[in-house]
Design a protein around this motif. Structure first.
Motif, PDB file in Angstrom:
ATOM      1  N   GLU A 285      74.342  -8.185 -26.007  1.00 18.24           N
ATOM      2  CA  GLU A 285      73.925  -8.727 -27.050  1.00 18.24           C
ATOM      3  C   GLU A 285      72.748  -7.668 -27.853  1.00 18.24           C
ATOM      4  O   GLU A 285      72.750  -8.032 -29.093  1.00 18.24           O
ATOM      5  CB  GLU A 285      73.798 -10.106 -28.138  1.00 18.24           C
ATOM      6  CG  GLU A 285      72.918 -10.679 -27.183  1.00 18.24           C
ATOM      7  CD  GLU A 285      72.984 -10.845 -25.767  1.00 18.24           C
ATOM      8  OE1 GLU A 285      74.707 -10.593 -25.146  1.00 18.24           O
ATOM      9  OE2 GLU A 285      72.736 -12.454 -25.490  1.00 18.24           O
ATOM     10  N   ASP A 286      72.160  -7.006 -27.551  1.00 17.05           N
ATOM     11  CA  ASP A 286      70.766  -6.088 -28.081  1.00 17.05           C
ATOM     12  C   ASP A 286      71.435  -4.583 -28.260  1.00 17.05           C
ATOM     13  O   ASP A 286      70.936  -4.157 -29.097  1.00 17.05           O
ATOM     14  CB  ASP A 286      70.018  -5.744 -26.968  1.00 17.05           C
ATOM     15  CG  ASP A 286      68.875  -6.827 -26.933  1.00 17.05           C
ATOM     16  OD1 ASP A 286      68.695  -6.894 -25.374  1.00 17.05           O
ATOM     17  OD2 ASP A 286      68.672  -8.168 -27.728  1.00 17.05           O
ATOM     18  N   THR A 287      72.969  -4.629 -28.374  1.00 15.08           N
ATOM     19  CA  THR A 287      73.629  -3.303 -28.725  1.00 15.08           C
ATOM     20  C   THR A 287      73.149  -3.166 -29.841  1.00 15.08           C
ATOM     21  O   THR A 287      73.871  -3.791 -30.566  1.00 15.08           O
ATOM     22  CB  THR A 287      75.112  -3.087 -28.167  1.00 15.08           C
ATOM     23  OG1 THR A 287      74.841  -3.616 -26.146  1.00 15.08           O
ATOM     24  CG2 THR A 287      75.097  -1.821 -28.352  1.00 15.08           C
ATOM     25  N   ALA A 288      72.961  -2.007 -30.264  1.00 13.57           N
ATOM     26  CA  ALA A 288      72.904  -1.966 -32.065  1.00 13.57           C
ATOM     27  C   ALA A 288      72.523  -0.851 -32.399  1.00 13.57           C
ATOM     28  O   ALA A 288      72.004   0.575 -31.226  1.00 13.57           O
ATOM     29  CB  ALA A 288      71.619  -2.765 -32.522  1.00 13.57           C
ATOM     30  N   VAL A 289      72.322  -0.258 -33.487  1.00 10.60           N
ATOM     31  CA  VAL A 289      71.113   1.416 -34.243  1.00 10.60           C
ATOM     32  C   VAL A 289      70.139   0.349 -34.505  1.00 10.60           C
ATOM     33  O   VAL A 289      70.241  -0.469 -35.475  1.00 10.60           O
ATOM     34  CB  VAL A 289      71.588   1.750 -35.424  1.00 10.60           C
ATOM     35  CG1 VAL A 289      70.799   3.137 -35.667  1.00 10.60           C
ATOM     36  CG2 VAL A 289      73.210   2.598 -34.282  1.00 10.60           C
ATOM     37  N   TYR A 290      69.309   0.767 -33.843  1.00 10.54           N
ATOM     38  CA  TYR A 290      67.333   0.731 -33.962  1.00 10.54           C
ATOM     39  C   TYR A 290      67.160   1.558 -35.041  1.00 10.54           C
ATOM     40  O   TYR A 290      66.792   2.686 -34.653  1.00 10.54           O
ATOM     41  CB  TYR A 290      66.812   0.557 -32.997  1.00 10.54           C
ATOM     42  CG  TYR A 290      66.710  -0.800 -31.984  1.00 10.54           C
ATOM     43  CD1 TYR A 290      68.752  -0.752 -31.161  1.00 10.54           C
ATOM     44  CD2 TYR A 290      66.410  -2.091 -31.605  1.00 10.54           C
ATOM     45  CE1 TYR A 290      68.643  -1.910 -30.663  1.00 10.54           C
ATOM     46  CE2 TYR A 290      67.419  -2.931 -31.179  1.00 10.54           C
ATOM     47  CZ  TYR A 290      67.574  -3.041 -30.506  1.00 10.54           C
ATOM     48  OH  TYR A 290      68.558  -4.533 -30.081  1.00 10.54           O
ATOM     49  N   TYR A 291      66.433   0.801 -36.210  1.00  9.75           N
ATOM     50  CA  TYR A 291      65.510   1.546 -37.233  1.00  9.75           C
ATOM     51  C   TYR A 291      64.913   1.156 -36.861  1.00  9.75           C
ATOM     52  O   TYR A 291      64.033   0.313 -37.203  1.00  9.75           O
ATOM     53  CB  TYR A 291      66.024   1.182 -38.529  1.00  9.75           C
ATOM     54  CG  TYR A 291      68.002   1.247 -38.732  1.00  9.75           C
ATOM     55  CD1 TYR A 291      68.565   0.986 -38.207  1.00  9.75           C
ATOM     56  CD2 TYR A 291      68.224   3.216 -39.313  1.00  9.75           C
ATOM     57  CE1 TYR A 291      70.118   1.668 -38.166  1.00  9.75           C
ATOM     58  CE2 TYR A 291      69.300   3.764 -39.171  1.00  9.75           C
ATOM     59  CZ  TYR A 291      70.754   2.746 -38.777  1.00  9.75           C
ATOM     60  OH  TYR A 291      71.549   2.747 -39.214  1.00  9.75           O
ATOM     61  N   CYS A 292      63.779   2.738 -37.518  1.00 10.41           N
ATOM     62  CA  CYS A 292      61.820   2.223 -38.069  1.00 10.41           C
ATOM     63  C   CYS A 292      61.658   2.070 -38.846  1.00 10.41           C
ATOM     64  O   CYS A 292      62.830   2.416 -40.353  1.00 10.41           O
ATOM     65  CB  CYS A 292      61.461   3.503 -36.962  1.00 10.41           C
ATOM     66  SG  CYS A 292      60.103   3.316 -36.951  1.00 10.41           S
ATOM     67  N   ASN A 293      60.744   0.724 -39.990  1.00 10.60           N
ATOM     68  CA  ASN A 293      60.820   0.751 -41.282  1.00 10.60           C
ATOM     69  C   ASN A 293      59.412   1.121 -40.906  1.00 10.60           C
ATOM     70  O   ASN A 293      58.582   0.544 -40.778  1.00 10.60           O
ATOM     71  CB  ASN A 293      61.023  -0.437 -41.184  1.00 10.60           C
ATOM     72  CG  ASN A 293      60.380  -0.493 -43.215  1.00 10.60           C
ATOM     73  OD1 ASN A 293      59.588  -1.925 -43.066  1.00 10.60           O
ATOM     74  ND2 ASN A 293      61.127  -0.007 -43.857  1.00 10.60           N
ATOM     75  N   ALA A 294      59.091   1.613 -42.202  1.00 10.88           N
ATOM     76  CA  ALA A 294      57.638   1.539 -42.759  1.00 10.88           C
ATOM     77  C   ALA A 294      57.503   0.809 -44.107  1.00 10.88           C
ATOM     78  O   ALA A 294      58.028   1.263 -44.656  1.00 10.88           O
ATOM     79  CB  ALA A 294      56.909   2.844 -43.319  1.00 10.88           C
ATOM     80  N   ASP A 295      56.251  -0.214 -43.924  1.00 13.48           N
ATOM     81  CA  ASP A 295      56.002  -0.893 -45.651  1.00 13.48           C
ATOM     82  C   ASP A 295      55.073  -0.877 -46.197  1.00 13.48           C
ATOM     83  O   ASP A 295      53.715  -1.514 -45.241  1.00 13.48           O
ATOM     84  CB  ASP A 295      57.212  -2.168 -45.310  1.00 13.48           C
ATOM     85  CG  ASP A 295      57.536  -3.464 -46.558  1.00 13.48           C
ATOM     86  OD1 ASP A 295      56.813  -4.095 -47.103  1.00 13.48           O
ATOM     87  OD2 ASP A 295      58.229  -2.817 -47.624  1.00 13.48           O
TER      88      ASP A 295
ATOM     89  N   GLY B 290      54.800  -8.142 -55.601  1.00 17.18           N
ATOM     90  CA  GLY B 290      56.115  -8.879 -55.218  1.00 17.18           C
ATOM     91  C   GLY B 290      57.099  -7.107 -54.453  1.00 17.18           C
ATOM     92  O   GLY B 290      57.920  -7.018 -53.497  1.00 17.18           O
ATOM     93  N   SER B 291      56.935  -5.926 -54.898  1.00 16.34           N
ATOM     94  CA  SER B 291      57.605  -4.885 -54.783  1.00 16.34           C
ATOM     95  C   SER B 291      56.965  -4.400 -53.390  1.00 16.34           C
ATOM     96  O   SER B 291      55.547  -4.659 -52.833  1.00 16.34           O
ATOM     97  CB  SER B 291      57.742  -3.894 -55.491  1.00 16.34           C
ATOM     98  OG  SER B 291      56.583  -3.502 -56.210  1.00 16.34           O
ATOM     99  N   SER B 292      57.983  -3.294 -52.909  1.00 17.66           N
ATOM    100  CA  SER B 292      57.040  -2.738 -51.690  1.00 17.66           C
ATOM    101  C   SER B 292      57.263  -1.128 -51.345  1.00 17.66           C
ATOM    102  O   SER B 292      58.645  -0.950 -52.284  1.00 17.66           O
ATOM    103  CB  SER B 292      56.932  -3.233 -50.749  1.00 17.66           C
ATOM    104  OG  SER B 292      58.557  -2.757 -50.203  1.00 17.66           O
ATOM    105  N   ILE B 293      56.748  -0.278 -50.685  1.00 16.34           N
ATOM    106  CA  ILE B 293      57.292   1.059 -49.951  1.00 16.34           C
ATOM    107  C   ILE B 293      58.053   0.912 -49.398  1.00 16.34           C
ATOM    108  O   ILE B 293      56.883   0.195 -48.511  1.00 16.34           O
ATOM    109  CB  ILE B 293      56.159   1.929 -50.774  1.00 16.34           C
ATOM    110  CG1 ILE B 293      55.661   2.209 -52.377  1.00 16.34           C
ATOM    111  CG2 ILE B 293      56.479   2.932 -49.947  1.00 16.34           C
ATOM    112  CD1 ILE B 293      54.116   3.154 -52.501  1.00 16.34           C
ATOM    113  N   SER B 294      59.209   0.912 -49.048  1.00 15.85           N
ATOM    114  CA  SER B 294      59.700   0.994 -48.234  1.00 15.85           C
ATOM    115  C   SER B 294      59.816   2.295 -47.917  1.00 15.85           C
ATOM    116  O   SER B 294      60.708   2.807 -48.121  1.00 15.85           O
ATOM    117  CB  SER B 294      60.953  -0.052 -47.847  1.00 15.85           C
ATOM    118  OG  SER B 294      61.488  -0.115 -46.375  1.00 15.85           O
TER     119      SER B 294
END
Length: 120
Positions: free
Chosen positions: A88-98, A104-108
């Motif tokens: 169940e860990d099978t997936a596409v994994y994405y890196c995020n910088a926030d 309340g907004s952000s640069i992502s």
């Protein structure tokens, strides 16, 4: 130009381990919270783990005690050590910088993703 480049995905048997890496460029890395998300086929993208600019970590319940997120500010890199992998860990994994902004907004920013497949 901001770039987040993931690596380290692949095919692994259940119970195995993988280490994902994300190399960042074009951002002031040490002020960003860094995270790993994943998206399985037919499902929404979900948070896996996040590490703040100060090093605080948070994990999805499904990966606690199995996955570890870390960062190396000198190398502008974030890592995800994944142990005791399950199908169940099978997936596409994405890196995020926030980076949070006022109001309340952000640069992502997102990487292109790396496939993790857990199968015998």
């Amino acid at each position: 130009q901001v770039q987040l480049v993931e690596s380290g995905g692949g095919l692994v048997q259940p119970g195995g381990s993988l280490r994902l890496s994300c190399a960042a460029s074009g951002i002031i890395f040490n002020i960003y919270a860094m995270g790993w998300y994943r998206q399985a086929p037919g499902k929404q993208r979900e948070l896996v783990a996040v590490i703040s600019s100060g090093g605080r970590t948070n994990y999805a319940d499904s990966v606690k005690d199995r996955f570890t997120i870390s960062r190396d500010n000198a190398k502008n890199a974030v890592y995800l050590q994944m142990n005791s992998l399950k199908p169940e860990d099978t997936a596409v994994y994405y890196c995020n910088a926030d980076y949070p902004l006022s109001g309340g907004s952000s640069i992502s920013r997102w990487g292109q993703g790396t496939q993790v497949t857990v199968s015998s």
